[in-house]
Design an enzyme around this catalytic site. Structure first.
Site, PDB file in Angstrom:
ATOM      1  N   ASP A   1      26.628   9.139 -18.753  1.00  0.00           N
ATOM      2  CA  ASP A   1      26.625  10.547 -17.785  1.00  0.00           C
ATOM      3  C   ASP A   1      27.464  11.562 -18.411  1.00  0.00           C
ATOM      4  O   ASP A   1      27.937  11.513 -19.947  1.00  0.00           O
ATOM      5  CB  ASP A   1      27.456   9.975 -16.450  1.00  0.00           C
ATOM      6  CG  ASP A   1      26.732   9.407 -15.602  1.00  0.00           C
ATOM      7  OD1 ASP A   1      25.372   9.378 -15.758  1.00  0.00           O
ATOM      8  OD2 ASP A   1      27.360   8.770 -14.411  1.00  0.00           O
TER       9      ASP A   1
ATOM     10  N   LYS B   1      25.017  14.150 -14.220  1.00  0.00           N
ATOM     11  CA  LYS B   1      24.915  14.460 -13.051  1.00  0.00           C
ATOM     12  C   LYS B   1      25.884  15.319 -12.717  1.00  0.00           C
ATOM     13  O   LYS B   1      27.114  14.568 -12.353  1.00  0.00           O
ATOM     14  CB  LYS B   1      24.523  13.571 -11.892  1.00  0.00           C
ATOM     15  CG  LYS B   1      23.093  12.788 -12.068  1.00  0.00           C
ATOM     16  CD  LYS B   1      22.827  11.598 -11.125  1.00  0.00           C
ATOM     17  CE  LYS B   1      22.523  11.999  -9.803  1.00  0.00           C
ATOM     18  NZ  LYS B   1      21.447  12.666  -9.809  1.00  0.00           N
TER      19      LYS B   1
ATOM     20  N   GLY C   1      31.371   7.619 -15.923  1.00  0.00           N
ATOM     21  CA  GLY C   1      32.612   8.128 -15.857  1.00  0.00           C
ATOM     22  C   GLY C   1      33.310   7.435 -14.801  1.00  0.00           C
ATOM     23  O   GLY C   1      32.823   7.309 -13.768  1.00  0.00           O
ATOM     24  N   GLY C   2      34.736   7.121 -14.851  1.00  0.00           N
ATOM     25  CA  GLY C   2      35.282   6.573 -13.731  1.00  0.00           C
ATOM     26  C   GLY C   2      34.793   5.173 -13.584  1.00  0.00           C
ATOM     27  O   GLY C   2      34.969   4.414 -14.451  1.00  0.00           O
ATOM     28  N   ASP C   3      34.869   4.942 -12.113  1.00  0.00           N
ATOM     29  CA  ASP C   3      34.265   3.364 -11.683  1.00  0.00           C
ATOM     30  C   ASP C   3      32.977   3.674 -11.303  1.00  0.00           C
ATOM     31  O   ASP C   3      32.588   4.717 -10.526  1.00  0.00           O
ATOM     32  CB  ASP C   3      35.324   3.045 -10.745  1.00  0.00           C
ATOM     33  CG  ASP C   3      34.878   1.537 -10.068  1.00  0.00           C
ATOM     34  OD1 ASP C   3      35.342   0.774 -10.762  1.00  0.00           O
ATOM     35  OD2 ASP C   3      33.969   1.639  -9.152  1.00  0.00           O
TER      36      ASP C   3
ATOM     37  N   PRO D   1      36.260 -16.346 -80.446  1.00  0.00           N
ATOM     38  CA  PRO D   1      35.696 -17.412 -81.229  1.00  0.00           C
ATOM     39  C   PRO D   1      35.430 -18.430 -80.581  1.00  0.00           C
ATOM     40  O   PRO D   1      34.444 -19.079 -80.640  1.00  0.00           O
ATOM     41  CB  PRO D   1      36.857 -17.402 -82.327  1.00  0.00           C
ATOM     42  CG  PRO D   1      37.626 -16.563 -82.523  1.00  0.00           C
ATOM     43  CD  PRO D   1      37.644 -15.781 -80.984  1.00  0.00           C
TER      44      PRO D   1
ATOM     45  N   GLY E   1      41.092  14.500 -17.545  1.00  0.00           N
ATOM     46  CA  GLY E   1      40.167  13.761 -18.770  1.00  0.00           C
ATOM     47  C   GLY E   1      39.657  14.207 -19.605  1.00  0.00           C
ATOM     48  O   GLY E   1      40.123  14.690 -20.413  1.00  0.00           O
TER      49      GLY E   1
ATOM     50  N   MET F   1      34.969  15.908  -5.931  1.00  0.00           N
ATOM     51  CA  MET F   1      33.642  17.097  -5.870  1.00  0.00           C
ATOM     52  C   MET F   1      33.859  17.919  -5.012  1.00  0.00           C
ATOM     53  O   MET F   1      32.802  18.265  -4.139  1.00  0.00           O
ATOM     54  CB  MET F   1      32.234  16.206  -5.844  1.00  0.00           C
ATOM     55  CG  MET F   1      32.248  15.337  -6.828  1.00  0.00           C
ATOM     56  SD  MET F   1      30.687  14.234  -6.646  1.00  0.00           S
ATOM     57  CE  MET F   1      31.174  13.183  -5.525  1.00  0.00           C
TER      58      MET F   1
END
Length: 434
Positions: free
Chosen positions: A230, A252, A283-285, A43, A393, A364
């Protein structure tokens, strides 16, 4: 028994609030943040409540026909206890959820202490025992939330939607969503960079889990317009780039190149000339056998501004993951990082490394491991020199193998170790500090 906290969509849903005082005002303010079509019946309606945008106001007493439709929920917030109980009984007959203010026993749902931050909605209830305690807990939760939670949840939402189509495996999808959250929590939200001329960031992603990337690298990744990445990058990092950013794979690997180095150099230059930030994620440095120096030279010669963000090299990270420190007091005071490849493709002569002290780390070199071991032995290194072959890794086939130098090649072959792998030769290779 505690009540189960459902989360219900109210956007556009019809709702009824009976009452026009300050208590009704507080309920309306909470509800309207969630977008219902709210009807207020009373109301008399106080000025602050009448000033709210959104509700439909009916200035009259409550009538049973107000429950026709029916509304998705009802709130009885009058100062007439008998009327509130009558509304509650009518709602229960019609199975309409009802909340009666300050009367827990008459309620079929409670108002929690609410916390709303973008897509985050939290509600804390003590089932009416102590609304003050619920509000205290809500405030403590609010203080714990990271800055920029709204933008963070928007990014996670886009990531989750993308993964639903890109990642069919449910376990992998859940893992990537979890890692995306971990990365979001790793640093505060950064402001979007101002538009400007193109530039390139050569970012080392570290070697392994996504959270090995640096804070600076992650911040740049979140701001990039294009991402060139990469092999062996944790997919959770790719999810951190803006949804609209271009993602270009330029991996690569030995014998399998997605693009020649000259093509990658040209791509970085072309993307930068289109404007905005280009992140080259490696990857890596970038400068530890990552060919980042070649990319930096190409950018420098083309007049493209660039920066380099170092990363954790696999030469250190993979041995550490396998329990081998590359230096250790009393065992190795120096470390030599050597690529097993030559730029010309000629067969390298590893005999000259046999006279080096400390730890030798070959990258490598798995395919050349028999030749590498034979040359080191021919150069005068002792047959029982500790050696290890490690793959870790984000490598597809993790492995950690230790053996004397004169047996390491055969042991690696018999174990079926696959590239990429790191070869460690020296006294610390005998350690297993895991």
């Amino acid at each position: 028994m505690a009540w189960f906290p459902f989360f219900v969509e109210l956007d556009g849903a019809p709702g009824l609030l009976v009452g026009g005082g300050t208590v009704a005002l507080r309920k309306a303010e909470k509800l309207l943040a969630y977008g219902p079509r709210l009807t207020v019946v009373a109301p008399q309606i106080c000025g602050e409540l009448a000033a709210l945008e959104g509700p439909v106001f009916c200035r009259r007493p409550f009538e049973e026909r107000d429950l026709e439709g029916p509304p998705r929920f009802v709130v009885a917030a009058t100062d007439d206890r008998a009327l509130n109980h009558r509304i509650a009984a009518l709602c229960r007959e019609r199975r309409i959820p009802v909340n009666v203010v300050d009367d827990p026993e008459a309620c079929s749902f409670f108002f929690p202490a609410l916390l709303l931050r973008g897509k985050l909605s939290a509600g804390i209830s003590t089932q009416g025992a102590s609304p003050t305690a619920a509000a205290w807990l809500r405030d403590r939760l609010d203080a714990l939330l990271p800055a920029g939670i709204e933008a963070m949840l928007d990014r996670l939402d886009r990531c989750r939607a993308r993964l639903r189509t890109e990642c069919p495996d449910s376990r992998e999808r859940a893992d990537r969503n979890r890692r995306a959250l971990e990365l979001e929590l790793a640093l505060p939200d950064a402001p979007a960079p101002a538009p400007g001329p193109g530039r390139v960031a050569l970012v080392g992603a570290g070697c392994g889990r996504a959270d090995l990337i640096t804070v600076r690298g992650l911040r740049l990744l979140r701001q990039c317009r294009a991402l060139v990445y990469d092999d062996l990058i944790d997919p959770a990092l790719l999810d951190q780039a803006p949804a609209e950013a271009r993602r270009l794979y330029m991996g690569k690997r030995s014998g399998r190149h997605a693009a020649a180095q000259q093509e990658i150099n040209a791509l970085l230059i072309d993307l930068a000339r289109q404007g905005g930030l280009v992140v080259r994620l490696k990857g890596g440095d970038p400068y530890v056998f990552g060919r980042g120096g070649e990319e930096a030279l190409a950018l420098q010669q083309a007049g493209i501004p660039f920066e380099v963000v170092p990363g954790i090299s696999s030469a250190i990270a993979i041995p550490a993951e396998g329990g081998i420190p590359v230096t250790h007091r009393g065992l190795s005071r120096e470390v030599h990082i050597i690529t097993a490849h030559t730029g010309t493709g000629d067969a390298p002569d590893y005999r000259r490394y046999a006279s080096l002290q400390g730890t030798l780390v070959f990258l490598m070199g798995l395919e050349r491991l028999p030749r590498l071991a034979d040359d080191l032995l021919a150069g005068g290194m002792a047959p029982d020199t500790p050696a290890a072959v490690l793959s870790g890794g984000n490598a597809p086939h993790p492995a950690a193998l230790r053996a004397p130098l004169d047996r390491i090649a055969r042991a690696a072959r018999d174990a079926g170790i696959e590239a990429p792998a790191v070869i460690v030769v020296g006294p610390t290779a005998a350690l297993d500090l895991r």
